[in-house]
Design an enzyme around this catalytic site. Sequence first.
Site, PDB file in Angstrom:
ATOM      1  N   SER A  27     -12.384  -2.511   1.961  1.00  0.00           N
ATOM      2  CA  SER A  27     -12.491  -1.862   3.269  1.00  0.00           C
ATOM      3  C   SER A  27     -13.953  -1.563   3.553  1.00  0.00           C
ATOM      4  CB  SER A  27     -11.754  -0.524   3.273  1.00  0.00           C
ATOM      5  OG  SER A  27     -10.396  -0.704   3.003  1.00  0.00           O
ATOM      6  N   ARG A  66       0.859  -1.193   0.000  1.00  0.00           N
ATOM      7  CA  ARG A  66       0.000   0.000   0.000  1.00  0.00           C
ATOM      8  C   ARG A  66       0.885   1.229   0.000  1.00  0.00           C
ATOM      9  NH1 ARG A  66      -1.981   3.217   4.305  1.00  0.00           N
ATOM     10  NH2 ARG A  66      -4.003   4.175   3.889  1.00  0.00           N
ATOM     11  N   LYS A 103      -4.171   6.306   9.424  1.00  0.00           N
ATOM     12  CA  LYS A 103      -5.049   6.651   8.319  1.00  0.00           C
ATOM     13  C   LYS A 103      -5.939   7.797   8.756  1.00  0.00           C
ATOM     14  CE  LYS A 103      -7.699   3.997   4.932  1.00  0.00           C
ATOM     15  NZ  LYS A 103      -8.800   4.657   4.409  1.00  0.00           N
TER      16      LYS A 103
HETATM   17  C1  TPS Z   1      -7.473  -5.353   4.844  1.00  0.00           C
HETATM   18  N1  TPS Z   1      -7.424   0.833   6.460  1.00  0.00           N
HETATM   19  C2  TPS Z   1      -8.308   0.924   7.497  1.00  0.00           C
HETATM   20  S1  TPS Z   1      -7.581   1.406   8.944  1.00  0.00           S
HETATM   21  C3  TPS Z   1      -6.022   1.426   8.232  1.00  0.00           C
HETATM   22  C4  TPS Z   1      -6.122   1.116   6.856  1.00  0.00           C
HETATM   23  C5  TPS Z   1      -4.970   1.085   5.926  1.00  0.00           C
HETATM   24  C6  TPS Z   1      -4.790   1.809   9.028  1.00  0.00           C
HETATM   25  C7  TPS Z   1      -4.319   0.715   9.960  1.00  0.00           C
HETATM   26  O1  TPS Z   1      -3.075   1.070  10.541  1.00  0.00           O
HETATM   27  N2  TPS Z   1      -8.582  -3.292   5.539  1.00  0.00           N
HETATM   28  C8  TPS Z   1      -7.566  -3.854   4.844  1.00  0.00           C
HETATM   29  N3  TPS Z   1      -6.662  -3.110   4.171  1.00  0.00           N
HETATM   30  C9  TPS Z   1      -6.758  -1.742   4.201  1.00  0.00           C
HETATM   31  N4  TPS Z   1      -5.827  -1.022   3.525  1.00  0.00           N
HETATM   32  C10 TPS Z   1      -7.776  -1.113   4.948  1.00  0.00           C
HETATM   33  C11 TPS Z   1      -8.699  -1.939   5.581  1.00  0.00           C
HETATM   34  C12 TPS Z   1      -7.860   0.410   5.091  1.00  0.00           C
HETATM   35  P1  TPS Z   1      -2.625   0.662  12.039  1.00  0.00           P
HETATM   36  O2  TPS Z   1      -2.445  -0.826  12.090  1.00  0.00           O
HETATM   37  O3  TPS Z   1      -1.310   1.383  12.231  1.00  0.00           O
HETATM   38  O4  TPS Z   1      -3.694   1.171  12.981  1.00  0.00           O
END
Ligand code: TPS
Length: 208
Positions: free
Chosen positions: A106, A37, A135
């Site tokens: 998502s 990503r 995010k």
């Molecule tokens: C499988 N997304 C939702 S919260 C987030 C992201 C990138 C940040 C988490 O970071 N589900 C999947 N892939 C995605 N890219 C998303 C949702 C979108 P942290 O672990 O630092 O809280």
Amino acid sequence: MQIERPTLCYITATNSSCPVEQSEKALEGGARMIQLRNKTAPGSALYDWAVDIQKLCRVYDAIFIVNDRVDIALTANADGVHLGQRDLPVAPARKLLGKNKILGMSISSLAEAEEAVRAGCNYVGLGHIYPTSSKQKTGKPLGTSCITEVSRHISIPVIAIGGITASNAGEVIRAGATGIAVISAVAEAPDPRKATSELIQNMQSCLQ
Ligand code: TPS
């Protein structure tokens, strides 16, 4: 390729310039899924990274997903694509990818989960469960009750995301998630490999 319970999906740190090295550490720690990503890198860099991560994932027998970019996923022979609510819709993405690739989306509600299933997604990423700074977010964290609600109603894997750490990974799985997706809990850890294996141990211990 099946998304087994419990799966840890490592998502490469937001706009990192070394996603291949990060992915390798996560794989060494036991990650079963990697998502490339990056919202700002040029396509040429993304493609090169995708080719390298695809090879690594083959070695570790892990699933390789590209965020948003169907073109990169296809040309680098990834296993699938992860789409956000504002990316290319599922139907045209499926048309390009064919029926054998994995499509994830998502979501942040049961209604979106049901829509993702109807559209032909293979898994959903449900979040954010806890507060996260990885995010830009509108709205409050969903909490674990949402995991239970969504996973009771849909039959495809539910990957929980957002603020997941070693101390809450267990309750996320207990609530019904198939797995977790993390950025900061691995990318910002002093030892990303060890952090990955601790997260996995905590998920596994609540399934025994
Ligand atoms: C499988 N997304 C939702 S919260 C987030 C992201 C990138 C940040 C988490 O970071 N589900 C999947 N892939 C995605 N890219 C998303 C949702 C979108 P942290 O672990 O630092 O809280």
